[in-house]
Design an enzyme around this catalytic site. Sequence first.
Site, PDB file in Angstrom:
ATOM      1  CD  GLU A 169      -1.313  -4.557  11.612  1.00 34.64           C
ATOM      2  OE1 GLU A 169      -1.997  -4.496  10.582  1.00 34.64           O
ATOM      3  OE2 GLU A 169      -0.075  -4.688  11.592  1.00 34.64           O
ATOM      4  CE  LYS A 202       6.562  -0.449   9.532  1.00 34.28           C
ATOM      5  NZ  LYS A 202       5.610   0.365   8.801  1.00 34.28           N
ATOM      6  CG  HIS A 262      -3.351 -35.941  16.738  1.00 41.91           C
ATOM      7  ND1 HIS A 262      -3.443 -37.169  17.365  1.00 41.91           N
ATOM      8  CD2 HIS A 262      -4.394 -35.880  15.869  1.00 41.91           C
ATOM      9  CE1 HIS A 262      -4.477 -37.835  16.869  1.00 41.91           C
ATOM     10  NE2 HIS A 262      -5.072 -37.077  15.966  1.00 41.91           N
ATOM     11  CD  GLU A 317       9.395  -5.871   7.109  1.00 42.66           C
ATOM     12  OE1 GLU A 317       9.155  -4.749   6.603  1.00 42.66           O
ATOM     13  OE2 GLU A 317       9.054  -6.178   8.266  1.00 42.66           O
ATOM     14  CE  LYS A 324      -3.468   2.373   2.749  1.00 41.75           C
ATOM     15  NZ  LYS A 324      -4.396   2.349   3.873  1.00 41.75           N
ATOM     16  N   GLY A 352      -4.670  -1.981   5.262  1.00 42.78           N
ATOM     17  CA  GLY A 352      -3.864  -3.110   4.778  1.00 42.78           C
ATOM     18  C   GLY A 352      -4.505  -4.459   5.079  1.00 42.78           C
ATOM     19  NE  ARG A 353      -5.988  -3.935  11.255  1.00 38.52           N
ATOM     20  CZ  ARG A 353      -5.335  -2.791  11.355  1.00 38.52           C
ATOM     21  NH1 ARG A 353      -4.213  -2.617  10.676  1.00 38.52           N
ATOM     22  NH2 ARG A 353      -5.775  -1.812  12.126  1.00 38.52           N
TER      23      ARG A 353
HETATM   24  O1  F6P Z   1       2.218  -4.262   9.931  1.00 41.28           O
HETATM   25  C1  F6P Z   1       1.936  -2.941   9.601  1.00 41.28           C
HETATM   26  C2  F6P Z   1       1.428  -2.832   8.226  1.00 41.28           C
HETATM   27  O2  F6P Z   1       1.252  -1.474   8.017  1.00 41.28           O
HETATM   28  C3  F6P Z   1       0.129  -3.601   7.985  1.00 41.28           C
HETATM   29  O3  F6P Z   1      -0.995  -2.967   8.450  1.00 41.28           O
HETATM   30  C4  F6P Z   1       0.169  -3.756   6.515  1.00 41.28           C
HETATM   31  O4  F6P Z   1      -0.725  -4.729   6.088  1.00 41.28           O
HETATM   32  C5  F6P Z   1       1.623  -4.116   6.310  1.00 41.28           C
HETATM   33  O5  F6P Z   1       2.323  -3.329   7.240  1.00 41.28           O
HETATM   34  C6  F6P Z   1       2.148  -3.904   4.919  1.00 41.28           C
HETATM   35  O6  F6P Z   1       2.091  -2.562   4.535  1.00 41.28           O
HETATM   36  P1  F6P Z   1       2.264  -2.151   3.034  1.00 41.28           P
HETATM   37  O7  F6P Z   1       1.167  -2.755   2.237  1.00 41.28           O
HETATM   38  O8  F6P Z   1       2.203  -0.642   3.017  1.00 41.28           O
HETATM   39  O9  F6P Z   1       3.608  -2.649   2.547  1.00 41.28           O
END
Ligand code: F6P
Length: 532
Positions: free
Chosen positions: A351, A494, A382, A210, A204, A265-266
């Site tokens: 979250e 972060k 199990h 990452e 987003k 995002g979620r």
């Molecule tokens: O974990 C924090 C967060 O902002 C989530 O809410 C989101 O889904 C994820 O990082 C990834 O963010 P982006 O889509 O901006 O890379």
Amino acid sequence: MDLLADFREFQALQRHREALKDFHLRQALGDRDRHRAMTIRIGEALFDFSKHLATPETLSLLIRLAHARDVAGWRDQMFSGAAINTSENRAVLHTALRAEPSADIRVGGVNVMPGIADNLRRMATFCDQVRRRKTSGATGRAITDVLNIGIGGSDLGPRFISEALRDVHDGPVLHFVSNVDGHAISRALAGLDPETTLVIVASKTFTTEETMLNAAVARRWLVAGLGERADLGLHLVALSSAPDKAAAFGVKPERIFGFADWVGGRYSVWSAIGLSVMLAIGPERFASLLAGARDMDHHFRTQSFEKNIPVMMGLLGVWYRNLWDMPAHVLLPYDDRLARLAKYVQQMDMESNGKAVGRDGRFVGCGTGPVIFGEPGTDSQHSFMQLVHQGQVIPADFIAVIAPDHDLADNHRSLLANCFAQSRALAIGQTLEEAGGDTGRIFSGNRPSTTILLPQLDPYHLGLLLAAYEHKVFVQGIIWGLNSFDQPGVELGKKLAKDIVAGMAQGTVAAQGDCSTAGLIAAALYSDGREV
Ligand code: F6P
């Protein structure tokens, strides 16, 4: 904002909880009408709430609390596009992504529906081209594999849904990388051919560390495999709310699929973030996923609270969290295709509601989101179910599918029988007498669960199920006074990681006043065991 405990509706529940001291599901379930009275159906799906520590009075007291917290008012504000994500001053409109195209939903006076329809059309056109092999990579070979690079909501939703619907994939093969751990991207790339691979960068913000690191690795891999002069843009797609950043990364404008900042995002799998799913299952099945969610939205908006699935799920969660002090909730899909359900709901729930500070900036002073965990049955039986049967009381959701997509009747009968036996064992327990005098085999029972039965696991019912969880989380967030749509909790880590990584790149230890972190960084940097 008043604390939950100050509400007289909450105090009534506290008194009621005391009065329920002798309630036991063993007796309650002997009432033949209970299952029918406490099951809510939507189409062919059913949600059985009869194995809960609840009487009709419990439910009506919980509903009174929901009214006192104005759940309906907040719900209507969400659907209408009001800026209920107050800390970020944003609307919360993932529901618009699956609304009827003819709806009129306005943000800042502008109807968002034409833009949503346009995005969906662009996605469908692109997916059709890839799926029909009408688009090819830089060397002219067709795209056979898609690598989705994203994390959190930009990974969990598409990964879970595509895994659940793997049996109906008829497009390119999907691969996912989320972790910054180099092993993840190295392993994924090792099995792929750059000539036939499409890399989707799903982010987003297009700033998530990452994802940006992994995207850069993938781009270098494309250059190494295709040559400096190849048209890399034929292998790149971006799903993002920051098109300028995606373009700067080298993605062609026609391959950037956007979505608005009012899609959290979620909650974003219904948006362009679902592109990988659409590539695998096709636009028609993707439309059916949206239709399932839309029908649950409609149910949530129109049903009375007594017959409202997400409201019941949410209120019963509050009942256990705040009146019974139960800190966890377990998801037990009796369907291997739903193996990643708990991971998906974990982010959505934890979250959103794993917070201590309310919308007004003050501590809410009550238990909030539970620990969500889970594994498919029968594997879970199990593994950790011992603890759920005897160790601690953890409310459970059992999810099963009546008609499987295989013809192994014995397997399926056994799967369903185990599912029903588990919820029965949790509810009924086993007395000393039934255990033949063996105290180690006493089960106190009275352990609550919901059972969700879906007629089949198709995109429609998957959409329906996920939207139910989304709205459950919403209901709980409103009762607890939270803003469920921001995520300050990820920021501190972060920020600290940024300082540490910068220090490590220069060979310095950035952890002043913290001997443990300093020692760990030094151990990673220097092999001579020197003290810092
Ligand atoms: O974990 C924090 C967060 O902002 C989530 O809410 C989101 O889904 C994820 O990082 C990834 O963010 P982006 O889509 O901006 O890379």
